[in-house]
Motif scaffolding. Sequence first.
Motif, short mmCIF file in Angstrom:
data_model
loop_
_atom_site.label_atom_id
_atom_site.label_comp_id
_atom_site.label_asym_id
_atom_site.label_seq_id
_atom_site.Cartn_x
_atom_site.Cartn_y
_atom_site.Cartn_z
N ASP A 288 -7.15 -1.82 -8.22
CA ASP A 288 -7.07 -2.69 -8.86
C ASP A 288 -5.64 -3.33 -9.51
OD1 ASP A 288 -9.77 -3.13 -9.58
OD2 ASP A 288 -10.05 -1.34 -10.61
N MET A 289 -4.64 -2.84 -8.64
CA MET A 289 -3.27 -2.88 -9.18
C MET A 289 -2.69 -4.28 -8.19
SD MET A 289 0.03 -0.14 -9.20
CE MET A 289 1.61 -0.81 -9.54
N SER A 290 -2.02 -5.06 -8.81
CA SER A 290 -1.22 -6.21 -8.12
C SER A 290 0.08 -6.29 -8.83
CB SER A 290 -2.00 -7.34 -8.40
OG SER A 290 -2.07 -7.78 -9.68
N TRP A 291 1.07 -7.19 -8.18
CA TRP A 291 2.43 -7.30 -8.75
C TRP A 291 2.64 -8.84 -8.97
CZ3 TRP A 291 0.93 -3.33 -5.53
CH2 TRP A 291 1.26 -2.18 -5.74
N GLY A 292 3.69 -9.12 -9.98
CA GLY A 292 3.90 -10.30 -10.11
C GLY A 292 5.36 -10.81 -9.63
N ALA A 293 5.83 -11.93 -9.49
CA ALA A 293 7.32 -11.95 -9.22
C ALA A 293 8.08 -12.42 -10.26
CB ALA A 293 7.29 -13.05 -8.01
N TRP B 49 -0.56 -12.65 -5.23
CA TRP B 49 -1.27 -12.33 -3.87
C TRP B 49 -0.09 -12.00 -2.86
CZ3 TRP B 49 -1.25 -14.45 1.15
CH2 TRP B 49 -1.92 -13.66 2.07
N LEU B 50 0.86 -13.14 -2.82
CA LEU B 50 2.13 -12.73 -1.86
C LEU B 50 3.07 -11.77 -1.99
CD1 LEU B 50 3.64 -16.38 -1.19
CD2 LEU B 50 2.39 -15.07 0.41
N THR B 51 3.36 -11.42 -3.59
CA THR B 51 3.99 -10.45 -3.85
C THR B 51 3.26 -8.95 -3.79
OG1 THR B 51 5.02 -11.77 -5.65
CG2 THR B 51 5.31 -9.45 -5.77
N THR B 52 2.23 -9.14 -4.02
CA THR B 52 1.12 -7.88 -3.57
C THR B 52 1.06 -7.27 -2.20
OG1 THR B 52 -0.15 -8.27 -5.58
CG2 THR B 52 -1.09 -6.75 -3.97
N GLU B 53 0.96 -8.35 -1.51
CA GLU B 53 1.06 -8.10 -0.11
C GLU B 53 2.27 -7.75 0.50
OE1 GLU B 53 -1.80 -8.29 2.52
OE2 GLU B 53 -2.36 -7.87 0.37
N ALA B 54 3.55 -8.32 0.13
CA ALA B 54 4.67 -7.88 0.56
C ALA B 54 4.85 -6.71 0.18
CB ALA B 54 5.83 -9.02 -0.07
N ILE B 55 4.62 -5.99 -1.05
CA ILE B 55 4.92 -4.67 -1.43
C ILE B 55 3.95 -3.78 -0.65
CG2 ILE B 55 4.64 -3.02 -3.38
CD1 ILE B 55 5.45 -5.35 -5.32
N ARG B 56 2.63 -4.26 -0.31
CA ARG B 56 1.69 -3.06 0.26
C ARG B 56 2.29 -3.09 1.54
NH1 ARG B 56 -2.76 -3.75 3.22
NH2 ARG B 56 -2.69 -5.81 3.48
N THR B 57 2.47 -3.94 2.45
CA THR B 57 2.76 -4.07 3.85
C THR B 57 4.10 -3.81 4.11
OG1 THR B 57 3.31 -6.30 3.87
CG2 THR B 57 1.11 -5.68 4.25
N GLN B 58 5.24 -3.85 3.18
CA GLN B 58 6.51 -3.78 3.34
C GLN B 58 7.03 -4.79 4.54
OE1 GLN B 58 8.94 -1.78 1.25
NE2 GLN B 58 7.29 -2.38 -0.06
N SER C 129 -2.99 -22.89 -12.37
CA SER C 129 -3.31 -21.41 -12.06
C SER C 129 -3.10 -21.14 -10.64
CB SER C 129 -4.59 -21.13 -12.55
OG SER C 129 -4.79 -21.23 -13.99
N TYR C 130 -3.49 -21.80 -9.65
CA TYR C 130 -3.67 -21.38 -8.18
C TYR C 130 -2.07 -20.97 -7.68
CZ TYR C 130 -8.46 -22.77 -8.05
OH TYR C 130 -9.76 -22.77 -8.39
N PRO C 131 -1.02 -21.53 -8.02
CA PRO C 131 0.18 -21.29 -7.46
C PRO C 131 0.61 -19.98 -8.01
CG PRO C 131 0.37 -23.75 -8.05
CD PRO C 131 -0.98 -22.96 -8.75
N ARG C 132 0.30 -19.75 -9.07
CA ARG C 132 0.56 -18.51 -10.14
C ARG C 132 -0.09 -17.25 -9.39
NH1 ARG C 132 1.49 -22.68 -13.28
NH2 ARG C 132 3.27 -22.21 -14.84
N ILE D 100 11.01 -10.78 -4.46
CA ILE D 100 9.94 -10.53 -4.99
C ILE D 100 9.54 -8.85 -4.77
CG2 ILE D 100 9.00 -12.55 -4.75
CD1 ILE D 100 7.23 -11.96 -2.36
N THR D 101 10.04 -8.33 -3.69
CA THR D 101 9.87 -6.80 -3.66
C THR D 101 10.74 -6.00 -4.64
OG1 THR D 101 11.40 -6.71 -1.71
CG2 THR D 101 9.04 -7.07 -1.37
N THR D 102 12.01 -6.70 -4.73
CA THR D 102 12.91 -5.87 -5.86
C THR D 102 12.77 -6.06 -7.23
OG1 THR D 102 14.67 -6.04 -4.09
CG2 THR D 102 15.34 -5.47 -6.12
N HIS D 103 12.29 -7.28 -7.61
CA HIS D 103 12.03 -7.48 -8.84
C HIS D 103 10.74 -8.17 -9.08
CE1 HIS D 103 16.38 -8.52 -8.09
NE2 HIS D 103 16.47 -7.57 -9.30
N SER D 104 9.69 -7.02 -9.14
CA SER D 104 8.29 -7.44 -9.36
C SER D 104 7.85 -6.89 -10.43
CB SER D 104 7.42 -6.66 -8.05
OG SER D 104 7.87 -5.28 -7.84
N ILE D 105 6.60 -7.02 -11.19
CA ILE D 105 6.01 -6.72 -12.24
C ILE D 105 4.50 -6.24 -11.88
CG2 ILE D 105 5.37 -7.65 -14.49
CD1 ILE D 105 7.07 -10.02 -14.09
#
Length: 359
Positions: free
Chosen positions: A95-100, A153-162, A145-148, A258-263
């Motif tokens: 249930d976790m995700s990350w914002g930019a 999603w992009l940030t979450t995938e970048a962090i998840r997959t590195q 809403s959709y770009p946000r 986005i991977t260094t400064h994520s929320i």
Amino acid sequence: MNEIEYRDALIQKGLTPSDAAQIAAKTHGNGTKTVCVQGSLLPDSNVQQIVPEADSTQPTKPSAKKRTGKAKQNTIVNAAIDIATKPIQADDLSDMSWGAKCLVAAALPYRNPKPDQLTNGAWVRQNGNYTLWVQGGPEGLPYGSYPRIFVIWLTTEAIRTQNRRISTGGSFWEFCRKINIDPSRGERGSGRRFIEQANKLLSSRAAFVTGSFDEGRIRKEFLQFTEEFDLFFDVDNPGQSNLFESEIVLTEKFYTEITTHSIPLDMRAVAALRQSPLELDIYQWLAYRMHNMNGRAMPTWQQLYDQFGACHQELRFFKRDFLKALHEVKQVYGGVKIDQTKNGLILLPSPTPVPKKIG
């Protein structure tokens, strides 16, 4: 079931008295009544979701706007209970995700901007000494809403997959399922609008500016969001559930940003707020502020207007809509501590949506 009975039932289910009182007050304060099914109040597979109790004295059907409002309120209340009773655990980050942060400190457009809202054709928003500049591609600027949600999603995938090379397909539509976006790509389908806005975002370029001439220093960082991307899908079969493993290659700069400064965010809150870009912005902004806050902060209404008021011509209308959106956000971010004053808000140190030891 009245508010006191509902509070006591939540306590019996394991909530602390303060959390139970808060949820009960919000639920009944919004005119929503709870239905208890099979002796439980929790929204799991065996329990009916919270719904407004029918009013037999009203012979006419409610308007579409009222039905939408009630459905959204039910979604938010159910999410609030789910988040309060089932917090994210270190051994289960589903249930976790990350914002930019870079796109939260200053906001993208809430609606398709008019020419007079642009500066030399670009979208420019300023927050203190930070300025966001976005120039759209051939299809125009991303908005709503959709770009946000796509950036989350992009940030979450970048962090998840590195990895800055991100494949869509199964993970993308699984994300859509989790946030309740219909993947259909017909002419009016939500999936089609989502892809159109994702295409606009990926085709844009941005600049992040800090400082000013008055301060004697200006720093500008220009970037493209992607090096290349391929959103490939079957236009003759819009209901298909994947994008044939399309690929997005983030630029090194954007990937690092986005991977260094994520929320860290709770995806259940993102799903509940998905219909309102302002609510999504406020939720991410509060999550970021609370992650770094040691003492109180007192943003003024003018400062909040500068950051979030892109689509409001007058401060008084912005304040009205901001407080309404903040009320919704506080329901799914129950631990946040905020006071309202005549001049603005008082933010007090609060728990983050995702515990710091996890996020």
